[in-house]
Design a protein around this motif. Sequence first.
Motif, PDB file in Angstrom:
ATOM      1  N   LYS A   1      57.188  60.712-109.238  1.00 53.10           N
ATOM      2  CA  LYS A   1      56.909  60.927-110.645  1.00 53.10           C
ATOM      3  C   LYS A   1      55.490  61.481-110.832  1.00 53.10           C
ATOM      4  CE  LYS A   1      56.448  57.311-113.506  1.00 53.10           C
ATOM      5  NZ  LYS A   1      56.784  56.203-114.400  1.00 53.10           N
ATOM      6  N   LEU A   2      54.552  60.976-110.053  1.00 52.11           N
ATOM      7  CA  LEU A   2      53.174  61.431-110.175  1.00 52.11           C
ATOM      8  C   LEU A   2      53.014  62.888-109.755  1.00 52.11           C
ATOM      9  CD1 LEU A   2      50.481  60.271-111.090  1.00 52.11           C
ATOM     10  CD2 LEU A   2      50.016  59.652-108.724  1.00 52.11           C
ATOM     11  N   VAL A   3      53.755  63.304-108.748  1.00 52.24           N
ATOM     12  CA  VAL A   3      53.703  64.703-108.298  1.00 52.24           C
ATOM     13  C   VAL A   3      54.194  65.623-109.413  1.00 52.24           C
ATOM     14  CG1 VAL A   3      54.667  66.355-106.657  1.00 52.24           C
ATOM     15  CG2 VAL A   3      53.915  64.113-105.859  1.00 52.24           C
ATOM     16  N   LEU A   4      55.275  65.244-110.079  1.00 56.06           N
ATOM     17  CA  LEU A   4      55.787  66.054-111.188  1.00 56.06           C
ATOM     18  C   LEU A   4      54.810  66.083-112.364  1.00 56.06           C
ATOM     19  CD1 LEU A   4      59.572  65.125-111.178  1.00 56.06           C
ATOM     20  CD2 LEU A   4      58.531  67.295-110.533  1.00 56.06           C
ATOM     21  N   GLN A   5      54.110  64.985-112.583  1.00 55.41           N
ATOM     22  CA  GLN A   5      53.114  64.970-113.650  1.00 55.41           C
ATOM     23  C   GLN A   5      51.982  65.944-113.348  1.00 55.41           C
ATOM     24  OE1 GLN A   5      51.884  60.901-114.051  1.00 55.41           O
ATOM     25  NE2 GLN A   5      53.775  60.295-115.078  1.00 55.41           N
ATOM     26  N   PHE A   6      51.517  65.952-112.102  1.00 55.28           N
ATOM     27  CA  PHE A   6      50.456  66.892-111.735  1.00 55.28           C
ATOM     28  C   PHE A   6      50.948  68.337-111.814  1.00 55.28           C
ATOM     29  CE2 PHE A   6      48.017  63.342-109.927  1.00 55.28           C
ATOM     30  CZ  PHE A   6      46.747  63.696-110.355  1.00 55.28           C
ATOM     31  N   LEU A   7      52.176  68.584-111.409  1.00 53.65           N
ATOM     32  CA  LEU A   7      52.719  69.940-111.511  1.00 53.65           C
ATOM     33  C   LEU A   7      52.832  70.392-112.965  1.00 53.65           C
ATOM     34  CD1 LEU A   7      55.516  69.930-108.774  1.00 53.65           C
ATOM     35  CD2 LEU A   7      53.418  71.276-108.788  1.00 53.65           C
ATOM     36  N   THR A   8      53.312  69.524-113.817  1.00 56.94           N
ATOM     37  CA  THR A   8      53.446  69.856-115.233  1.00 56.94           C
ATOM     38  C   THR A   8      52.074  70.075-115.874  1.00 56.94           C
ATOM     39  OG1 THR A   8      55.447  68.518-115.329  1.00 56.94           O
ATOM     40  CG2 THR A   8      54.428  69.093-117.421  1.00 56.94           C
ATOM     41  N   ALA A   9      51.132  69.191-115.591  1.00 60.72           N
ATOM     42  CA  ALA A   9      49.780  69.354-116.132  1.00 60.72           C
ATOM     43  C   ALA A   9      49.135  70.626-115.591  1.00 60.72           C
ATOM     44  CB  ALA A   9      48.928  68.142-115.797  1.00 60.72           C
ATOM     45  N   ILE A  43      40.665  71.790-112.418  1.00 61.66           N
ATOM     46  CA  ILE A  43      41.120  70.592-111.698  1.00 61.66           C
ATOM     47  C   ILE A  43      40.815  69.346-112.521  1.00 61.66           C
ATOM     48  CG2 ILE A  43      40.772  69.180-109.635  1.00 61.66           C
ATOM     49  CD1 ILE A  43      40.285  71.839-108.121  1.00 61.66           C
ATOM     50  N   PHE A  44      39.597  69.277-113.093  1.00 64.96           N
ATOM     51  CA  PHE A  44      39.237  68.127-113.923  1.00 64.96           C
ATOM     52  C   PHE A  44      40.123  68.021-115.159  1.00 64.96           C
ATOM     53  CE2 PHE A  44      34.821  68.214-112.007  1.00 64.96           C
ATOM     54  CZ  PHE A  44      35.043  67.083-111.249  1.00 64.96           C
ATOM     55  N   VAL A  45      40.457  69.138-115.780  1.00 60.94           N
ATOM     56  CA  VAL A  45      41.339  69.107-116.947  1.00 60.94           C
ATOM     57  C   VAL A  45      42.725  68.613-116.544  1.00 60.94           C
ATOM     58  CG1 VAL A  45      42.487  70.516-118.700  1.00 60.94           C
ATOM     59  CG2 VAL A  45      40.072  70.846-118.230  1.00 60.94           C
ATOM     60  N   THR A  46      43.233  69.106-115.415  1.00 57.90           N
ATOM     61  CA  THR A  46      44.550  68.673-114.940  1.00 57.90           C
ATOM     62  C   THR A  46      44.561  67.176-114.655  1.00 57.90           C
ATOM     63  OG1 THR A  46      44.937  70.856-113.982  1.00 57.90           O
ATOM     64  CG2 THR A  46      46.327  69.062-113.192  1.00 57.90           C
ATOM     65  N   VAL A  47      43.554  66.691-113.952  1.00 57.79           N
ATOM     66  CA  VAL A  47      43.463  65.262-113.645  1.00 57.79           C
ATOM     67  C   VAL A  47      43.297  64.455-114.933  1.00 57.79           C
ATOM     68  CG1 VAL A  47      42.017  63.520-112.506  1.00 57.79           C
ATOM     69  CG2 VAL A  47      42.629  65.599-111.292  1.00 57.79           C
ATOM     70  N   GLY A  48      42.519  64.979-115.891  1.00 56.54           N
ATOM     71  CA  GLY A  48      42.344  64.285-117.168  1.00 56.54           C
ATOM     72  C   GLY A  48      43.651  64.132-117.930  1.00 56.54           C
TER      73      GLY A  48
END
Length: 162
Positions: A1-9, A43-48
């Motif tokens: 689930k976390l991988v998909l969240q990072f991909l979507t972000a 990267i910071f925006v994606t992680v945020g």
Amino acid sequence: KLVLQFLTAGLYVFFLYFGTEHETALSLPFTSFTLELGFFYYIFVTVGIVFTVNAVNLTDGIDGLASSVTVVAAIFITFMAALPSVNQAIPAYLSVIFAAALLGFLIWNKNPAKVFMGDTGSLTIGLRWRTGLTEILDEFLALGHFLLFKTQHSADARQGKR
């Protein structure tokens, strides 16, 4: 689930920032400190985005907490979007609608909860909160809830430099 969240972000950040001109220099408000992040800004925006989405998901464990906290955030976004210096009506209207929907849900979710949000609801609410901030304050990169940096582009625009 976390991988998909990072991909979507990551896709969101790609279409939002790589499709337009965007400064990646950050300055600390009320100081002359400036930091050029370059590619790391994205990267910071994606992680945020992923952190914010999961923070709202974690608050969903207590009856009424996720929706009541996010109502306050939606009202904040509404007022920020309505400021004369920002003047963005559509994000303001969307945030009012978002806050009203959350208040309607809160009636059924207060203790003892009769209706539950689940992952789908809490993750979507977290995403709407974060993208609402991005819509009106794309010059701000929220790092936690206490530290806000603004890009050099917005500071230059206020000083009349282009």
